[in-house]
Design a protein around this motif. Structure first.
Motif, PDB file in Angstrom:
ATOM      1  N   PRO A  66       7.442   0.258 -15.694  1.00 39.62           N
ATOM      2  CA  PRO A  66       8.199   1.133 -16.593  1.00 39.62           C
ATOM      3  C   PRO A  66       9.502   0.458 -17.023  1.00 39.62           C
ATOM      4  O   PRO A  66       9.910  -0.565 -16.455  1.00 39.62           O
ATOM      5  CB  PRO A  66       8.478   2.372 -15.732  1.00 39.62           C
ATOM      6  CG  PRO A  66       7.542   2.273 -14.576  1.00 39.62           C
ATOM      7  CD  PRO A  66       7.315   0.821 -14.353  1.00 39.62           C
ATOM      8  N   VAL A  67      10.157   1.056 -18.005  1.00 42.03           N
ATOM      9  CA  VAL A  67      11.434   0.552 -18.502  1.00 42.03           C
ATOM     10  C   VAL A  67      12.487   1.640 -18.339  1.00 42.03           C
ATOM     11  O   VAL A  67      12.256   2.796 -18.707  1.00 42.03           O
ATOM     12  CB  VAL A  67      11.330   0.132 -19.982  1.00 42.03           C
ATOM     13  CG1 VAL A  67      12.701  -0.157 -20.571  1.00 42.03           C
ATOM     14  CG2 VAL A  67      10.416  -1.086 -20.114  1.00 42.03           C
ATOM     15  N   LEU A  68      13.631   1.278 -17.773  1.00 44.32           N
ATOM     16  CA  LEU A  68      14.756   2.201 -17.656  1.00 44.32           C
ATOM     17  C   LEU A  68      15.795   1.869 -18.714  1.00 44.32           C
ATOM     18  O   LEU A  68      16.031   0.697 -19.023  1.00 44.32           O
ATOM     19  CB  LEU A  68      15.395   2.135 -16.269  1.00 44.32           C
ATOM     20  CG  LEU A  68      14.560   2.572 -15.069  1.00 44.32           C
ATOM     21  CD1 LEU A  68      15.447   2.709 -13.828  1.00 44.32           C
ATOM     22  CD2 LEU A  68      13.814   3.872 -15.332  1.00 44.32           C
ATOM     23  N   VAL A  69      16.425   2.911 -19.256  1.00 46.02           N
ATOM     24  CA  VAL A  69      17.464   2.748 -20.279  1.00 46.02           C
ATOM     25  C   VAL A  69      18.701   3.522 -19.854  1.00 46.02           C
ATOM     26  O   VAL A  69      18.635   4.461 -19.052  1.00 46.02           O
ATOM     27  CB  VAL A  69      16.979   3.236 -21.662  1.00 46.02           C
ATOM     28  CG1 VAL A  69      15.807   2.392 -22.147  1.00 46.02           C
ATOM     29  CG2 VAL A  69      16.593   4.714 -21.624  1.00 46.02           C
ATOM     30  N   GLY A  70      19.841   3.123 -20.414  1.00 41.13           N
ATOM     31  CA  GLY A  70      21.102   3.760 -20.051  1.00 41.13           C
ATOM     32  C   GLY A  70      21.546   4.838 -21.004  1.00 41.13           C
ATOM     33  O   GLY A  70      22.543   5.510 -20.773  1.00 41.13           O
TER      34      GLY A  70
END
Length: 215
Positions: A66-70
């Motif tokens: 998965p990809v985490l974003v701020g």
């Protein structure tokens, strides 16, 4: 040699975040606390970092990261064909324990594994994670454990499993939740719950009444 920083100490936290951001930009791996479990992550746009992440976990390309974003606004550059329902879910549950699967922008130069044109994205509700993500940009992040082992809820558990494969460990204490995020797939005609985690089906159906449950 891995470095570890205590994020309950203001000076150590600041130094740790700077070191972690630098490590990510060099294509190395870091471990960070989130609002669910500890995560191991690297630069989402670095094939070397993503491969190192999968290798550290003992996971194949058939289980992409998965990809985490701020920030929710980061989605505009990552996904395409994102439905209005998706933004309603973002408004209701981000930052928080909801991962959303959507089609990624075909122009993106990344390789997260065998994603079939999709990406699983989340914005975590944890100040350390958000601060790091806002410095590095999107990160490929998975639970900080070897595949098949229990996920780490403390940094000690992450260190025991991942050791020197990680450059920087950010110690945020014990994670507040002991279950992973819930996952909703928006790439089919009807929204579908792929994993019921920290957010229950009933809670999610308050926003998506026709959400299909886990089979």
């Amino acid at each position: 040699m891995s470095r570890r920083y205590d994020c309950s100490d203001t000076l150590d936290r600041g130094l740790g975040l700077r070191e972690a951001a630098s490590a990510v930009k060099r294509g190395e791996l870091v471990v960070m606390p989130t609002d669910t479990l500890y995560g191991i992550g690297g630069d989402a746009f670095s094939p070397h970092a993503v491969k190192a992440l999968l290798d550290a976990k003992g996971r194949g390309r058939n289980m992409p990261s998965p990809v985490l974003v701020g920030s929710p606004t980061t989605l505009h550059g990552l996904v395409t064909g994102f439905p209005e329902l998706g933004w309603e879910l973002v408004d209701a549950f981000w930052p928080g324990a909801l991962t959303i699967v959507a089609f990624h922008q075909p122009s993106l130069q990344w390789d997260l594994g065998e994603t079939r044109g999709t990406v699983a994205v989340r914005m975590p509700l944890h100040p350390v994670a958000i601060e790091l993500l806002n410095e590095t940009g999107p990160m490929a992040v998975s639970s900080a454990n070897r595949s098949g082992n229990p996920p780490a809820t403390t940094v000690d558990q992450a260190v025991d499993q991942l050791g020197e494969s990680v450059s920087v460990y950010l110690d945020g204490g014990t994670c507040p939740a002991t279950v992973p995020s819930s996952i909703i797939d928006l790439t089919a005609g009807r929204p579908r719950l792929l994993r019921e985690g920290a957010l229950s089906l009933e809670t999610l159906r308050e926003v998506v009444p026709d959400l299909e449950g886990v089979n």
